[in-house]
Scaffold this active site. Structure first.
Site, PDB file in Angstrom:
ATOM      1  N   TRP A   1       0.808  -1.226   0.000  1.00 42.27           N
ATOM      2  CA  TRP A   1       0.000   0.000   0.000  1.00 42.27           C
ATOM      3  C   TRP A   1       0.833   1.263   0.000  1.00 42.27           C
ATOM      4  CZ3 TRP A   1      -4.366  -0.951  -1.952  1.00 42.27           C
ATOM      5  CH2 TRP A   1      -4.957  -2.204  -1.762  1.00 42.27           C
TER       6      TRP A   1
ATOM      7  N   ASP B   1      -1.180   6.365   6.789  1.00 39.64           N
ATOM      8  CA  ASP B   1      -2.305   5.565   6.316  1.00 39.64           C
ATOM      9  C   ASP B   1      -2.501   4.465   7.352  1.00 39.64           C
ATOM     10  OD1 ASP B   1      -4.093   3.816   5.210  1.00 39.64           O
ATOM     11  OD2 ASP B   1      -2.958   3.427   3.380  1.00 39.64           O
TER      12      ASP B   1
ATOM     13  N   LYS C   1     -12.357  -1.939   7.990  1.00 37.09           N
ATOM     14  CA  LYS C   1     -11.590  -2.924   8.744  1.00 37.09           C
ATOM     15  C   LYS C   1     -11.916  -2.802  10.232  1.00 37.09           C
ATOM     16  CE  LYS C   1      -8.212  -2.444   5.084  1.00 37.09           C
ATOM     17  NZ  LYS C   1      -8.165  -3.712   4.365  1.00 37.09           N
TER      18      LYS C   1
END
Lengths: 363, 363
Positions: free
Chosen positions: B103, B172, B196
């Site tokens: 990511w 992030d 999540k």
């Protein structure tokens, strides 16, 4: 709080009871026995099925072929499309915009800010109460943009005009999505946020002619704004808003079961709108529609009554269980949003209230 | 289909049963008597309350002041932030990126594409199994970017390091949001998709230091990408994804009731992770963790076992009701995502299965 007779909100709007019940029941079953739609992964066979059925329902309702048109599920609202679309076509001749109300005005301003755009018609001098029958386009614009139904001003293009105004039409149909069928031959793209006629806030549906996407170039833009990427990944470039897409599937399932075709949806909506406009026209000027007769929306009926009676009207309506009838804060007056989920008997009840309110004023 | 023992999906992920029940019950009540959360308008007092409570819950859990930090509810996923953030700071010195997994690598690539960015550390040569203890930053980057927990590779920065790596940290935290408290003194921004630890796909939460937003300039960008606009409108610039924000409120309500503080959430998660890593470490090499010991994630436990036993392991796990244990398609192997909603007894059951599977292989 009185029982709700009708929620006439402009969006997020009332949803069909049958849809709400389906969602509620499935959630209840899944909490006990499975993975709920609130938890379902976007890269699962079960979600692919949901997405594909939603796509198929939408294409089937509009009578479109998957080989010609892509259906994309996007985030950021119709608003993100206002900027993303012109940014993807900066390398082509500037687009043309019809400014027929608040939303098309904003879309035009944003197109100007991210690239450049030409305004080919503007209804603001008439308080956005009219619509053009034709527009004069110079050169070869990359697309001709219009908002088929202006939610705030209650003006809606007659569907016949969508095939005659110009080539490469891009339609913001946020507030009249899936409420009538029309001739798509000149249409390059149609997009709509879901929270009026097709689900909940959090997903925007873009139906795009593949040859239109083929022309795009998103170089230098944040990748999320690249329509080619979304098409390539079939709306799974990043985590799709699973639950909002699922709701759109349930709503379009309901549409197919309840109506079967957009011709039937259109007739259903037309009758509701005519009920209200007829009452307004026969009120001897007590009620006044904002839009000209040939531009009147079948989705948002915008009207005024004598200014000094507004508060009383609003209060009595509320007491009778009619919610969210106030006009948009930019325009004032009243607005009844009568999307696909609103039933004829709810509209009849409001028309009866309007007539009775007028009588009680002795006018 | 067997009963589900645990859904270890990486996201969209399992949600607490109590949260699902609250949502289901409220939906049931509202279908009968009111406007449901699927229909609620974004410009209503009722939604303002939902939004404000969600914001307050998040700030309270992290121990932040609303005068210093803005909480924004955005669409487009963490993915849209990858491009929007560097685009808002193109006029400042280029940002620095720590590339510690899939990511952060993508975020770095996108920052390079929309403006320019400097890579100050890269763990790819070690298959993203390690993390830096310090990085060497040249000049005065507009921010230092990192992914606190890499979902695919299962590496997570020890929280102490978040205050020592550099200034103007942008984190992030999509996969370890609200799972531990930390020192925010060097933090300019933290963002996380909700699906999540904090709700459902369709909303991304950005916690931004106001002085960081003040520096931004979004000229020429699609307006939806302008953080100043979202702050000015308190996440109501366009239609907020009402239902996803509501779910985040219910999840954070649950967190406060169940745990009360992030210190307790952290201890809860640490114990689950240690249960699994201890078993892996004591398996004599039968199970192998992907991440180095001091970089191991408490959210995503990524491991392998002998290649020829993978199919059998997956099948038996499925028979016992363990769902979504496969590693990401980019890495293979197995991954257990043990976010806040996963209970210790679910992890214990899986550890027992792992031990029993190893015994059954006679190793």
């Amino acid at each position: 709080m009185p029982t709700i007779t009708a929620n006439f909100a402009a969006g997020p709007a009332a949803m069909p009871k049958a849809v709400l019940k389906t969602i509620h029941q499935q959630l209840g079953r899944d909490i006990e026995n499975g993975v709920s739609m609130l938890e379902l992964g976007h890269r699962t066979a079960e979600f692919y099925k949901v997405r594909d059925e939603a796509k198929k329902n939408i294409l089937d309702l509009y009578g479109l072929r998957a080989s010609e048109f892509s259906v994309l599920f996007l985030q950021g609202g119709a608003r993100l499309q206002f900027g993303a679309l012109p940014a993807n076509l900066r390398h082509l001749p500037k687009p043309a915009y019809i400014v027929s109300g608040h939303w098309s005005k904003i879309a035009y301003q944003e197109a100007q800010a991210v690239s450049s755009a030409e305004k080919v018609w503007d209804g603001e001098a008439d308080q956005f109460s009219k619509l053009p029958t034709q527009v004069s386009v110079t050169g070869n614009p990359s697309y001709l943009y219009l908002t088929s139904n202006e939610t705030i001003h209650g003006v809606q293009f007659p569907k016949e005009r969508l095939a005659t105004l110009g080539e490469n039409l891009v339609i913001d149909a946020s507030s009249d999505f899936l409420s009538y069928g029309f001739d798509w031959s000149k249409c390059a793209m149609l997009f709509a946020c879901a929270q009026k006629n097709a689900g909940i806030a959090g997903v925007t549906i873009a139906i795009m002619r593949n040859s239109f996407i083929d022309q795009m170039d998103a170089k230098g833009l944040p990748l999320y704004l690249d329509y080619k990427i979304h098409r390539e990944h079939d709306s799974l470039y990043n985590t799709t808003p699973v639950f909002p897409v699922y709701v759109t599937k349930v709503v379009t399932d309901w549409m197919l079961e309840r109506f079967g075709s957009l011709a039937k949806v259109e007739a259903f909506n037309k009758k509701k709108a005519e009920t209200l406009y007829t009452l307004i026209d026969q009120s001897g000027g007590f009620y006044k529609a904002h839009a000209e007769k040939n531009a009147r929306s079948h989705m948002n009926v915008v009207f005024t009554l004598p200014k000094d009676l507004e508060t009383k009207f609003a209060q009595e309506a509320k007491q009778k269980g009619f919610l969210n009838i106030e006009g948009h804060r930019f325009l004032g007056g009243f607005r009844l949003s009568i999307y696909n989920a609103i039933e004829q008997n709810q509209v009849d009840a409001f028309a009866e209230f309007m007539a009775s309110f007028q009588r009680s004023q002795g006018s």
